[in-house]
Design a protein around this motif. Structure first.
Motif, PDB file in Angstrom:
ATOM      1  N   ALA A  62       0.361  12.755 -16.293  1.00  0.00           N
ATOM      2  CA  ALA A  62       1.598  12.219 -15.421  1.00  0.00           C
ATOM      3  C   ALA A  62       2.269  10.270 -16.446  1.00  0.00           C
ATOM      4  O   ALA A  62       1.812  10.108 -17.192  1.00  0.00           O
ATOM      5  CB  ALA A  62       1.298  11.356 -13.976  1.00  0.00           C
ATOM      6  N   ASP A  63       3.394  10.302 -16.416  1.00  0.00           N
ATOM      7  CA  ASP A  63       4.315   8.932 -17.020  1.00  0.00           C
ATOM      8  C   ASP A  63       3.359   7.830 -15.513  1.00  0.00           C
ATOM      9  O   ASP A  63       4.152   8.247 -14.537  1.00  0.00           O
ATOM     10  CB  ASP A  63       5.590   8.693 -16.986  1.00  0.00           C
ATOM     11  CG  ASP A  63       6.886   9.965 -18.226  1.00  0.00           C
ATOM     12  OD1 ASP A  63       5.198  11.170 -18.622  1.00  0.00           O
ATOM     13  OD2 ASP A  63       7.066  10.157 -17.831  1.00  0.00           O
ATOM     14  N   ILE A  64       3.776   7.042 -16.294  1.00  0.00           N
ATOM     15  CA  ILE A  64       3.110   5.717 -15.544  1.00  0.00           C
ATOM     16  C   ILE A  64       3.233   4.632 -15.734  1.00  0.00           C
ATOM     17  O   ILE A  64       4.614   3.850 -16.837  1.00  0.00           O
ATOM     18  CB  ILE A  64       1.023   5.301 -15.881  1.00  0.00           C
ATOM     19  CG1 ILE A  64       1.010   6.578 -15.465  1.00  0.00           C
ATOM     20  CG2 ILE A  64       1.082   4.189 -15.215  1.00  0.00           C
ATOM     21  CD1 ILE A  64      -0.893   6.084 -16.106  1.00  0.00           C
ATOM     22  N   ILE A  65       3.970   3.666 -14.596  1.00  0.00           N
ATOM     23  CA  ILE A  65       5.181   3.185 -14.778  1.00  0.00           C
ATOM     24  C   ILE A  65       4.797   1.416 -13.554  1.00  0.00           C
ATOM     25  O   ILE A  65       4.186   1.997 -12.437  1.00  0.00           O
ATOM     26  CB  ILE A  65       6.530   3.311 -14.553  1.00  0.00           C
ATOM     27  CG1 ILE A  65       7.693   4.258 -14.059  1.00  0.00           C
ATOM     28  CG2 ILE A  65       7.427   2.002 -14.402  1.00  0.00           C
ATOM     29  CD1 ILE A  65       8.822   5.323 -14.008  1.00  0.00           C
ATOM     30  N   PRO A  66       3.785   0.839 -14.832  1.00  0.00           N
ATOM     31  CA  PRO A  66       3.412  -0.514 -13.424  1.00  0.00           C
ATOM     32  C   PRO A  66       4.639  -1.401 -12.689  1.00  0.00           C
ATOM     33  O   PRO A  66       5.667  -1.584 -13.334  1.00  0.00           O
ATOM     34  CB  PRO A  66       3.436  -1.536 -14.826  1.00  0.00           C
ATOM     35  CG  PRO A  66       3.733  -0.702 -15.939  1.00  0.00           C
ATOM     36  CD  PRO A  66       4.509   0.365 -16.075  1.00  0.00           C
ATOM     37  N   VAL A  67       4.115  -1.965 -11.247  1.00  0.00           N
ATOM     38  CA  VAL A  67       4.920  -2.438 -11.527  1.00  0.00           C
ATOM     39  C   VAL A  67       3.764  -3.902 -10.888  1.00  0.00           C
ATOM     40  O   VAL A  67       3.055  -3.534 -10.388  1.00  0.00           O
ATOM     41  CB  VAL A  67       5.321  -2.021 -10.143  1.00  0.00           C
ATOM     42  CG1 VAL A  67       5.991  -2.797  -8.736  1.00  0.00           C
ATOM     43  CG2 VAL A  67       6.630  -1.135  -9.921  1.00  0.00           C
ATOM     44  N   GLU A  68       4.036  -4.688 -10.342  1.00  0.00           N
ATOM     45  CA  GLU A  68       3.829  -6.274  -9.880  1.00  0.00           C
ATOM     46  C   GLU A  68       3.562  -5.796  -8.346  1.00  0.00           C
ATOM     47  O   GLU A  68       4.743  -5.326  -7.799  1.00  0.00           O
ATOM     48  CB  GLU A  68       4.078  -7.185 -10.282  1.00  0.00           C
ATOM     49  CG  GLU A  68       4.207  -7.363 -11.994  1.00  0.00           C
ATOM     50  CD  GLU A  68       3.224  -7.934 -12.742  1.00  0.00           C
ATOM     51  OE1 GLU A  68       2.083  -8.488 -11.551  1.00  0.00           O
ATOM     52  OE2 GLU A  68       3.451  -7.799 -13.752  1.00  0.00           O
ATOM     53  N   GLY A  69       2.201  -5.991  -8.161  1.00  0.00           N
ATOM     54  CA  GLY A  69       2.505  -6.428  -6.751  1.00  0.00           C
ATOM     55  C   GLY A  69       3.115  -7.318  -5.967  1.00  0.00           C
ATOM     56  O   GLY A  69       3.913  -8.397  -6.747  1.00  0.00           O
ATOM     57  N   GLY A  70       2.894  -7.792  -5.384  1.00  0.00           N
ATOM     58  CA  GLY A  70       3.655  -8.910  -3.856  1.00  0.00           C
ATOM     59  C   GLY A  70       5.341  -8.474  -3.764  1.00  0.00           C
ATOM     60  O   GLY A  70       6.010  -7.653  -4.695  1.00  0.00           O
ATOM     61  N   GLU A  71       5.342  -8.971  -2.507  1.00  0.00           N
ATOM     62  CA  GLU A  71       6.900  -8.873  -1.990  1.00  0.00           C
ATOM     63  C   GLU A  71       8.323  -8.299  -2.952  1.00  0.00           C
ATOM     64  O   GLU A  71       8.997  -8.753  -3.177  1.00  0.00           O
ATOM     65  CB  GLU A  71       7.027 -10.060  -0.894  1.00  0.00           C
ATOM     66  CG  GLU A  71       6.518  -9.642   0.683  1.00  0.00           C
ATOM     67  CD  GLU A  71       6.507  -7.649   0.917  1.00  0.00           C
ATOM     68  OE1 GLU A  71       5.412  -7.537   0.890  1.00  0.00           O
ATOM     69  OE2 GLU A  71       7.829  -7.703   1.041  1.00  0.00           O
ATOM     70  N   GLY A  72       8.158  -9.323  -3.560  1.00  0.00           N
ATOM     71  CA  GLY A  72       9.574 -10.257  -4.802  1.00  0.00           C
ATOM     72  C   GLY A  72       9.432  -8.006  -5.390  1.00  0.00           C
ATOM     73  O   GLY A  72      10.353  -8.351  -5.946  1.00  0.00           O
ATOM     74  N   SER A  73       8.643  -7.501  -5.744  1.00  0.00           N
ATOM     75  CA  SER A  73       9.113  -5.739  -5.810  1.00  0.00           C
ATOM     76  C   SER A  73       9.722  -4.911  -5.138  1.00  0.00           C
ATOM     77  O   SER A  73      10.187  -4.412  -5.574  1.00  0.00           O
ATOM     78  CB  SER A  73       7.203  -5.508  -6.711  1.00  0.00           C
ATOM     79  OG  SER A  73       6.972  -6.032  -7.382  1.00  0.00           O
ATOM     80  N   ILE A 143      12.725  -1.241   1.019  1.00  0.00           N
ATOM     81  CA  ILE A 143      12.843  -2.267   0.797  1.00  0.00           C
ATOM     82  C   ILE A 143      13.514  -3.652   1.175  1.00  0.00           C
ATOM     83  O   ILE A 143      13.386  -2.934   2.083  1.00  0.00           O
ATOM     84  CB  ILE A 143      13.505  -1.867  -1.307  1.00  0.00           C
ATOM     85  CG1 ILE A 143      14.921  -1.700  -0.226  1.00  0.00           C
ATOM     86  CG2 ILE A 143      12.726  -1.031  -1.740  1.00  0.00           C
ATOM     87  CD1 ILE A 143      15.928  -0.963  -1.329  1.00  0.00           C
ATOM     88  N   ASN A 144      13.363  -4.604   0.512  1.00  0.00           N
ATOM     89  CA  ASN A 144      13.298  -6.190   1.239  1.00  0.00           C
ATOM     90  C   ASN A 144      15.142  -6.116   0.782  1.00  0.00           C
ATOM     91  O   ASN A 144      15.586  -5.688  -0.150  1.00  0.00           O
ATOM     92  CB  ASN A 144      12.427  -7.751   1.010  1.00  0.00           C
ATOM     93  CG  ASN A 144      11.110  -6.798   1.585  1.00  0.00           C
ATOM     94  OD1 ASN A 144      11.157  -6.209   2.730  1.00  0.00           O
ATOM     95  ND2 ASN A 144      10.244  -7.723   1.160  1.00  0.00           N
ATOM     96  N   ILE A 145      15.991  -7.256   1.214  1.00  0.00           N
ATOM     97  CA  ILE A 145      16.563  -7.801   0.962  1.00  0.00           C
ATOM     98  C   ILE A 145      17.122  -8.830   1.260  1.00  0.00           C
ATOM     99  O   ILE A 145      16.489  -9.383   2.095  1.00  0.00           O
ATOM    100  CB  ILE A 145      18.451  -6.868   1.279  1.00  0.00           C
ATOM    101  CG1 ILE A 145      18.624  -6.297   3.616  1.00  0.00           C
ATOM    102  CG2 ILE A 145      18.621  -5.273   0.574  1.00  0.00           C
ATOM    103  CD1 ILE A 145      19.819  -6.237   3.746  1.00  0.00           C
ATOM    104  N   PRO A 146      17.941  -9.542   1.105  1.00  0.00           N
ATOM    105  CA  PRO A 146      17.726 -11.224   0.928  1.00  0.00           C
ATOM    106  C   PRO A 146      17.685 -11.152   2.812  1.00  0.00           C
ATOM    107  O   PRO A 146      17.449 -12.755   2.837  1.00  0.00           O
ATOM    108  CB  PRO A 146      18.728 -11.637   0.415  1.00  0.00           C
ATOM    109  CG  PRO A 146      19.283 -10.554  -0.978  1.00  0.00           C
ATOM    110  CD  PRO A 146      18.584  -9.377  -0.332  1.00  0.00           C
ATOM    111  N   GLU A 147      18.245 -10.091   3.654  1.00  0.00           N
ATOM    112  CA  GLU A 147      18.416 -10.436   4.927  1.00  0.00           C
ATOM    113  C   GLU A 147      17.617 -10.317   5.558  1.00  0.00           C
ATOM    114  O   GLU A 147      17.740 -10.635   6.880  1.00  0.00           O
ATOM    115  CB  GLU A 147      20.168  -9.982   5.517  1.00  0.00           C
ATOM    116  CG  GLU A 147      21.447 -10.660   4.626  1.00  0.00           C
ATOM    117  CD  GLU A 147      21.485 -10.397   3.116  1.00  0.00           C
ATOM    118  OE1 GLU A 147      20.635  -9.354   2.452  1.00  0.00           O
ATOM    119  OE2 GLU A 147      22.810 -11.146   2.443  1.00  0.00           O
TER     120      GLU A 147
END
Ligand SMILES: NC(=O)c1ccc[n+]([C@@H]2O[C@H](COP(=O)([O-])OP(=O)(O)OC[C@H]3O[C@@H](n4cnc5c(N)ncnc54)[C@H](O)[C@@H]3O)[C@@H](O)[C@H]2O)c1
Length: 358
Positions: A62-73, A143-147
């Motif tokens: 598989a291709d692996i794409i890293p993403v940081e944990g935490g709400e910001g992602s 996902i989150n949005i600024p609102e």
């Protein structure tokens, strides 16, 4: 151990075990062998660096794409970037995604799977306790949005969940405790035995506790049962909304204190105590002391650490409820192991809130 989420053609199995990751790997590999399409694993960056061998085994097919944990992602920018990555890497309608990480990676990857080419399949390989007992099961993605948090998303069920308990050994203690808040919540909603077992823990409930696998199994079983009966939270009373026990208070705590002051699970723990007090005030179960004792066994807070402004707090509660049609409908505890939903008068809520806000 295996559990089923029964949703007709969208049914799937949850595998919970030390070593479940290897079983997940086999399932994904077999899928790839059968339909030859690309597999993309979106992985929590911390999990990747803690598990180089496991990363190498996934990387073989598989291709692996890293993403940081935490709400910001959990944001549009990351969603857009990952969508482009899928297209650039040649993912097609038969491709599948693997969400390998906590609730953030799970929600983000699930939403990506729900949207890419109008929906492709995905697997959940949760690595936090919260993700194992809550976010990886039930198909809520987003996902989150600024609102606001989770304002954009979709219902999209995974095709398999593989919860490898071994991952919890590296989880920071505060994150482990936060996941336990959802376990205690499940116990209060529908599992007296689970509640009693946690309450009977000697010392602090931790990743080495022998009862942990059973606690995860029972929490997932409860969630699977509730989701199977009310997948889209459309029941007029009870149903999937029961999983929100303590959460209206928790959301108000998170919002009023500024996101980040409390982990979600910590806010849920305090919210559970508030829900217990509200239930007692309304003449239902009088179990606040037991709830507090059990949460403390999990190293969770039962009080706010700083004062919060009453007006902002009640505004946050009303806002949470406005989204559900205006009435202040709460999940209440009838007895330990049985919860229900009911509209509650505002002043009864204010009385509980004012005690906690100090
Ligand atoms: N979809 C749902 O039904 C549902 C339900 C509840 C919560 N959620 C969502 O879940 C998210 C929170 O999930 P979370 O608490 O798992 O947060 P998270 O995914 O951010 O993980 C918490 C932290 O632990 C790290 N981590 C993950 N696994 C690890 C491991 N095995 N060892 C060491 N570190 C590890 C991550 O890098 C991160 O820093 C929120 O966005 C919330 O909205 C969704």
């Amino acid at each position: 151990m295996k559990l089923s989420v029964n949703l007709a053609e969208r049914s799937y199995t949850i595998t919970i075990a030390a070593g479940a990751f290897a079983a997940g790997l086999e399932a994904v590999k077999e899928r790839k062998a059968n339909n030859k399409s690309k597999i993309v694993c979106v992985a929590d960056a911390a999990v990747l660096s803690l598990n180089p061998d496991k990363a190498a085994s996934i990387g073989e097919f598989a291709d692996i794409i890293p993403v940081e944990g935490g709400e910001g992602s959990k944001c549009f920018e990351k969603f857009a970037q990952l969508s482009s990555e899928l297209a650039l890497r040649g993912a097609d309608r038969k491709s599948a995604l693997v969400a390998w990480g906590g609730g953030v990676v799970g929600d983000l990857t699930g939403y990506l799977a729900a949207s890419y080419m109008r929906g492709i399949e995905f697997y959940q390989m949760p690595t936090t306790l919260l993700a194992m007992v809550d976010s990886s099961v039930g198909g809520k993605t987003g996902i989150n949005i600024p609102e606001g948090k989770n304002l954009v998303g979709a219902f999209h069920q995974p095709i398999g969940v593989f919860a490898d308990i071994d991952f919890l050994k590296t989880l920071p203690p505060r994150e482990f405790a936060a996941g336990m808040a959802e376990v205690v919540k499940c116990a209060l909603i529908g599992d007296f035995e689970l509640f009693s077992a946690i309450k009977a823990t000697k010392g602090t409930f931790n990743p080495e506790s022998p009862y942990l696998p059973e606690a995860i199994r029972r929490s997932c079983a409860l969630k699977a049962r509730v989701v199977s009966a009310d997948e889209r939270e459309s029941a007029a009373s009870g149903g999937r909304a029961l999983l929100n026990l303590g959460h209206t208070f928790a959301h108000a705590i998170e919002k009023t204190s500024g996101f980040g002051a409390y982990l979600h699970g910590e806010a849920v723990a305090i919210g559970l105590v508030m829900a217990a007090q509200l239930s007692a005030d309304l003449g239902y179960a009088n179990v606040r002391a037991e709830v507090e004792e059990t949460l403390k066994k999990c190293a969770l807070p039962v009080r706010l650490s700083a004062r919060l402004p009453m007006d902002d707090f009640m505004e946050a509660i009303s806002h949470d409820k406005k989204n559900a049609g205006g009435a202040l409908k709460f999940v209440l505890i009838d007895r330990i192991g049985k919860a229900f939903t009911q509209v509650v008068e505002r002043e009864k809520v204010v009385r509980v809130v004012s005690e906690f806000l100090g």
